[in-house]
Design a protein around this motif. Structure first.
Motif, PDB file in Angstrom:
ATOM      1  N   PHE A 102      -0.224 -22.479 -15.735  1.00  0.00           N
ATOM      2  CA  PHE A 102      -1.674 -22.956 -15.405  1.00  0.00           C
ATOM      3  C   PHE A 102      -2.422 -23.154 -16.572  1.00  0.00           C
ATOM      4  N   MET A 103      -3.125 -24.118 -16.665  1.00  0.00           N
ATOM      5  CA  MET A 103      -4.325 -24.759 -17.767  1.00  0.00           C
ATOM      6  C   MET A 103      -5.304 -25.069 -16.937  1.00  0.00           C
ATOM      7  N   ASN A 104      -6.599 -25.119 -17.820  1.00  0.00           N
ATOM      8  CA  ASN A 104      -7.653 -25.916 -17.333  1.00  0.00           C
ATOM      9  C   ASN A 104      -7.153 -27.756 -17.321  1.00  0.00           C
ATOM     10  N   HIS A 105      -7.853 -28.193 -16.230  1.00  0.00           N
ATOM     11  CA  HIS A 105      -7.662 -29.922 -16.363  1.00  0.00           C
ATOM     12  C   HIS A 105      -8.458 -30.405 -17.456  1.00  0.00           C
ATOM     13  N   PRO A 106      -7.829 -31.319 -18.239  1.00  0.00           N
ATOM     14  CA  PRO A 106      -8.423 -31.604 -19.398  1.00  0.00           C
ATOM     15  C   PRO A 106      -9.636 -32.584 -19.261  1.00  0.00           C
ATOM     16  N   THR A 107     -10.062 -32.869 -18.044  1.00  0.00           N
ATOM     17  CA  THR A 107     -11.346 -33.288 -17.826  1.00  0.00           C
ATOM     18  C   THR A 107     -12.437 -33.049 -16.691  1.00  0.00           C
ATOM     19  N   THR A 108     -11.878 -32.515 -15.741  1.00  0.00           N
ATOM     20  CA  THR A 108     -12.530 -32.208 -14.658  1.00  0.00           C
ATOM     21  C   THR A 108     -12.706 -30.678 -14.296  1.00  0.00           C
ATOM     22  N   PRO A 109     -14.043 -30.097 -14.737  1.00  0.00           N
ATOM     23  CA  PRO A 109     -14.076 -28.494 -14.699  1.00  0.00           C
ATOM     24  C   PRO A 109     -13.863 -28.273 -12.972  1.00  0.00           C
ATOM     25  N   GLY A 110     -13.301 -26.998 -12.974  1.00  0.00           N
ATOM     26  CA  GLY A 110     -12.980 -26.514 -11.398  1.00  0.00           C
ATOM     27  C   GLY A 110     -11.708 -27.014 -11.182  1.00  0.00           C
ATOM     28  N   LEU A 111     -10.859 -27.827 -11.714  1.00  0.00           N
ATOM     29  CA  LEU A 111      -9.732 -28.294 -11.529  1.00  0.00           C
ATOM     30  C   LEU A 111      -8.593 -27.651 -12.408  1.00  0.00           C
ATOM     31  N   TYR A 112      -7.282 -27.225 -12.041  1.00  0.00           N
ATOM     32  CA  TYR A 112      -6.486 -26.883 -12.855  1.00  0.00           C
ATOM     33  C   TYR A 112      -5.178 -27.640 -12.940  1.00  0.00           C
ATOM     34  N   MET A 113      -4.501 -27.568 -13.878  1.00  0.00           N
ATOM     35  CA  MET A 113      -3.134 -27.965 -13.693  1.00  0.00           C
ATOM     36  C   MET A 113      -2.124 -27.242 -13.774  1.00  0.00           C
ATOM     37  N   PHE A 114      -1.093 -27.118 -12.983  1.00  0.00           N
ATOM     38  CA  PHE A 114       0.283 -26.391 -13.372  1.00  0.00           C
ATOM     39  C   PHE A 114       1.299 -27.204 -13.493  1.00  0.00           C
ATOM     40  N   MET A 115       2.198 -26.280 -14.185  1.00  0.00           N
ATOM     41  CA  MET A 115       3.269 -27.038 -14.920  1.00  0.00           C
ATOM     42  C   MET A 115       4.535 -26.264 -15.003  1.00  0.00           C
ATOM     43  N   LEU A 116       5.477 -26.963 -14.853  1.00  0.00           N
ATOM     44  CA  LEU A 116       7.046 -26.350 -15.106  1.00  0.00           C
ATOM     45  C   LEU A 116       7.377 -27.033 -16.327  1.00  0.00           C
ATOM     46  N   CYS A 117       8.137 -26.714 -17.117  1.00  0.00           N
ATOM     47  CA  CYS A 117       8.529 -27.157 -18.508  1.00  0.00           C
ATOM     48  C   CYS A 117       9.788 -26.504 -18.952  1.00  0.00           C
ATOM     49  N   TYR A 118      10.864 -27.376 -19.223  1.00  0.00           N
ATOM     50  CA  TYR A 118      12.218 -27.032 -19.606  1.00  0.00           C
ATOM     51  C   TYR A 118      12.467 -27.759 -20.806  1.00  0.00           C
ATOM     52  N   LYS A 119      13.038 -27.102 -21.911  1.00  0.00           N
ATOM     53  CA  LYS A 119      13.529 -27.880 -23.108  1.00  0.00           C
ATOM     54  C   LYS A 119      14.599 -28.743 -22.870  1.00  0.00           C
ATOM     55  N   ASN A 120      15.501 -28.528 -22.096  1.00  0.00           N
ATOM     56  CA  ASN A 120      16.621 -29.317 -21.784  1.00  0.00           C
ATOM     57  C   ASN A 120      16.608 -30.392 -21.058  1.00  0.00           C
ATOM     58  N   GLY A 121      15.983 -31.401 -21.255  1.00  0.00           N
ATOM     59  CA  GLY A 121      15.770 -32.460 -20.410  1.00  0.00           C
ATOM     60  C   GLY A 121      16.662 -33.583 -20.985  1.00  0.00           C
ATOM     61  N   GLY A 122      15.924 -34.772 -21.450  1.00  0.00           N
ATOM     62  CA  GLY A 122      16.714 -35.964 -21.888  1.00  0.00           C
ATOM     63  C   GLY A 122      17.832 -35.750 -22.925  1.00  0.00           C
ATOM     64  N   LEU A 123      17.695 -34.920 -23.778  1.00  0.00           N
ATOM     65  CA  LEU A 123      18.784 -34.609 -24.729  1.00  0.00           C
ATOM     66  C   LEU A 123      19.999 -34.005 -24.007  1.00  0.00           C
ATOM     67  N   ALA A 124      19.725 -33.074 -22.842  1.00  0.00           N
ATOM     68  CA  ALA A 124      20.896 -32.669 -22.135  1.00  0.00           C
ATOM     69  C   ALA A 124      21.500 -33.737 -21.400  1.00  0.00           C
ATOM     70  N   ARG A 125      21.079 -34.403 -20.898  1.00  0.00           N
ATOM     71  CA  ARG A 125      21.357 -35.782 -20.043  1.00  0.00           C
ATOM     72  C   ARG A 125      22.207 -36.458 -20.898  1.00  0.00           C
ATOM     73  N   GLU A 126      21.679 -36.946 -22.304  1.00  0.00           N
ATOM     74  CA  GLU A 126      22.292 -37.749 -23.244  1.00  0.00           C
ATOM     75  C   GLU A 126      23.558 -37.049 -23.582  1.00  0.00           C
ATOM     76  N   ASN A 127      23.548 -35.467 -23.897  1.00  0.00           N
ATOM     77  CA  ASN A 127      24.991 -35.025 -24.305  1.00  0.00           C
ATOM     78  C   ASN A 127      26.074 -35.381 -23.303  1.00  0.00           C
ATOM     79  N   VAL A 128      25.703 -35.084 -22.068  1.00  0.00           N
ATOM     80  CA  VAL A 128      26.600 -35.484 -20.911  1.00  0.00           C
ATOM     81  C   VAL A 128      27.118 -37.009 -20.800  1.00  0.00           C
ATOM     82  N   ARG A 129      26.272 -37.834 -21.106  1.00  0.00           N
ATOM     83  CA  ARG A 129      26.347 -39.212 -21.076  1.00  0.00           C
ATOM     84  C   ARG A 129      27.414 -39.474 -22.274  1.00  0.00           C
ATOM     85  N   ASP A 130      27.227 -38.906 -23.666  1.00  0.00           N
ATOM     86  CA  ASP A 130      27.821 -38.876 -24.538  1.00  0.00           C
ATOM     87  C   ASP A 130      29.417 -38.559 -24.563  1.00  0.00           C
ATOM     88  N   SER A 131      29.613 -37.354 -23.801  1.00  0.00           N
ATOM     89  CA  SER A 131      30.924 -36.883 -23.661  1.00  0.00           C
ATOM     90  C   SER A 131      31.818 -37.742 -22.671  1.00  0.00           C
TER      91      SER A 131
END
Length: 577
Positions: free
Chosen positions: A326-355
């Motif tokens: 959870f983080m403060n919204h970058p422009t709007t007081p009273g709003l928050y943003m929530f986020m899920l984040c993963y390291k293994n995104g595009g590079l992981a898909r590219e590894n499968v593609r290249d195999s």
């Protein structure tokens, strides 16, 4: 009619590129340029934008490469015919959590730049440390353990700062920097985030942290709106936190995300022809900036399919837990943003593609990937819904959630008995079965961790299960039609799956919109009000896939439980990184 309307610049300093976009007051993109670190930088032996030290799980980038890129992008704007005198405002986005350590000569150097010389040549000696740790860095497990324990447990840390401790977060990174490089830490005058580093270059002095990006440090008490003294003490190694506060510029974190930090540095006025009255707005993190690329409505979700995979929503409710950010919204007081984040995104898909083996025809590698993903049935199942499911984890880099080492795990899950079996070569055809499985596993993880944060719609669609209203895809993966279809099948989205028209430049676009709002807003006019009144949906987004599909969405429900069991199985006996 004015033939030369004002322009606003947005920049995105990401892992592999620096991108820039210029928009008009009506939000029309007029110029887009980029500088690719691997292809365009000179003198840096980077791969996919970074250097690595595998023995310590370190991933980092040279700061002078970024300086070279800033001059490079501006030159490309100039070559494209950009009239810099039209630019009234600039904002930016930077990959979150990365830290920059300025020495005591840094601010003086920023304020006395010679317009006849490059940034790289003049600021190379402005840093106490020549590198910035990248968000993929996994060197801070000991420091994360200390952060999680310092306030009692990870849940308490997440409640106060919006997240439990993560390898990439700035507080643990600063703690490790202080202990590994004590002399360099003492030479450090100020610490910037990547976003505030970018703003500092254009401002000609050290810029403050942004009110949203500061929440990615494990140091900021979100509800109290100030630094947490106990966490500062842990990071500083002292109960006297005055020194680390000075290094952080702790007295100055503007609550107004659209505040004018000052006018552009004379260096850019004289070297490129910017107007001396061009305003510099706070730069924010890449993920907060992404949610500014369109006026999100409640239950809208953005899935960023870049180097990392992220899931973003804005909400008025603060519901932190250790599984999300959870983080403060970058422009709007009273709003928050929530986020899920993963390291293994595009590079992981590219590894499968290249195999994959060479295709039998002239298809390119992504065409081969899409064809195999489309030909494979959901979860590799037969038509019998109780038949075994193929579910895997594909982590070429150590992952954040779950916190495990690099590796690939393939399982057969039997939904009728809730049982798992490690898949052997007779059950799982490699690498062909990996193609659909990697895409499904990434979206299943998003659904698993967001299911308590979404709601059923109201009105005529109230009978539908909880899910986002719309799924907006951004980033390089948004161009892949098969990935978009699978996103809708797993995540839902009763109005469909959409792509931003400049999806690969969403971060830079959000920054440009932020600059427009910062300069042109009326008193108390919110970002949503100003941008929403000018944003033309039919010009900026296109519907690219169906979202919720009755039966198929429900079919993936047991697979969510299967993925949960697989993660727990993998975590058994796994030593945290």
């Amino acid at each position: 009619m004015n033939d030369n309307p004002p322009l606003y610049l947005g920049f995105d300093l990401s892992t592999q590129q620096l991108k820039g976009i210029a928009v008009t007051s009506s939000l029309k993109a007029e110029h887009e340029v980029k500088f690719d670190f691997d292809a365009d930088s000179k003198g840096f032996n980077v791969k996919k934008g970074v250097l690595t030290n595998p023995s310590e799980n370190e991933v980092f980038a040279p700061l002078t490469m970024w300086l070279q890129a800033i001059d490079g992008v501006l030159q490309r704007f100039k070559d494209a015919g950009m009239d810099f005198s039209r630019v009234r405002g600039i904002s930016g986005a930077g990959m979150q959590h990365g830290s920059v350590y300025w020495n005591y000569k840094g601010e003086q150097a920023l304020g006395s730049l010679d317009p006849s010389k490059s940034l790289e040549g003049q600021l190379a000696d402005a840093f106490a440390h020549p590198y910035s740790p990248n968000w993929q860095d996994a060197s801070t497990q000991a420091q994360c353990d200390a952060f999680d324990a310092h306030l009692g447990d990870p849940t308490r840390l997440a409640f106060l700062t919006g997240s439990k401790a993560h390898h990439r977060f700035t507080g643990p990174q600063i703690l490790r920097f202080r202990t590994k490089y004590p002399a360099k830490y003492q030479e450090t005058s100020r610490i910037s985030l990547v976003s505030s580093f970018l703003a500092s270059i254009f401002l000609g002095k050290i810029a403050p942290f942004d009110i949203s990006d500061v929440c990615g440090m494990n140091l900021w008490d979100i509800k109290a709106g100030t630094w947490n003294e106990r966490l500062l003490s842990l990071t500083a190694g002292s109960t006297d936190t005055s020194e680390i506060k000075d290094k952080l510029g702790a007295a100055d974190v503007p609550e107004d995300g659209g505040a004018c930090l000052g006018n552009i540095s004379p260096y850019f006025v004289q070297r490129y022809g910017f107007s001396p009255t061009c305003a510099i707005a706070p730069s924010t993190g890449d993920n907060p900036s992404t949610i500014l690329a369109l006026p999100l409505r409640p239950l809208d979700a953005i899935v960023s399919l870049g180097t990392s995979t992220t899931f973003l929503m804005s909400t008025p409710y603060y519901k932190p837990n250790p599984a999300v950010h959870f983080m403060n919204h970058p422009t709007t007081p009273g709003l928050y943003m929530f986020m899920l984040c993963y390291k293994n995104g595009g590079l992981a898909r590219e590894n499968v593609r290249d195999s994959l083996p060479p295709p039998p025809d002239a298809a390119g590698p992504w065409q081969q990937f899409e064809r195999l993903a489309s030909m494979t049935s959901p979860l590799g199942q037969s038509s019998d819904l109780s038949s075994p499911m193929k579910i895997g984890l594909f982590f070429p880099r150590p992952e954040i959630v779950p916190n495990v080492r690099a590796g690939i795990w393939r399982f057969i899950y039997k939904p009728n008995t809730h049982s798992l079996m490690a898949a052997d070569e007779t059950m799982w055809k490699q690498p062909e079965d990996d193609v659909r499985a990697i895409v499904e596993s990434q979206f299943l993880s998003l659904r698993l961790r967001s299911r308590d944060l979404v709601e059923s719609p109201t009105g005529p669609n109230a009978h539908l299960p909880p899910q986002p209203r719309r799924i907006y895809l951004v980033g390089g993966g948004s161009r892949n039609a098969t990935i978009a279809r699978i996103a809708g099948q797993i995540l839902g989205g009763w109005e469909g799956v959409y792509r931003l028209d400049v999806g690969e430049n969403a971060c830079a676009l959000g920054a440009a919109y932020k600059a427009v709002w910062s300069v042109e807003r009326k008193e108390k006019q919110s970002f949503e009000e100003l941008i929403g009144s000018r944003w033309k949906e039919d010009e900026f987004v296109e519907r690219i896939a169906d979202g919720y599909q009755e039966g198929l969405f429900e079919k993936y429900g047991p697979a969510v439980e299967g993925l949960d069991l697989i993660e727990k199985e993998v975590l058994k006996g796994e030593k945290s990184i």
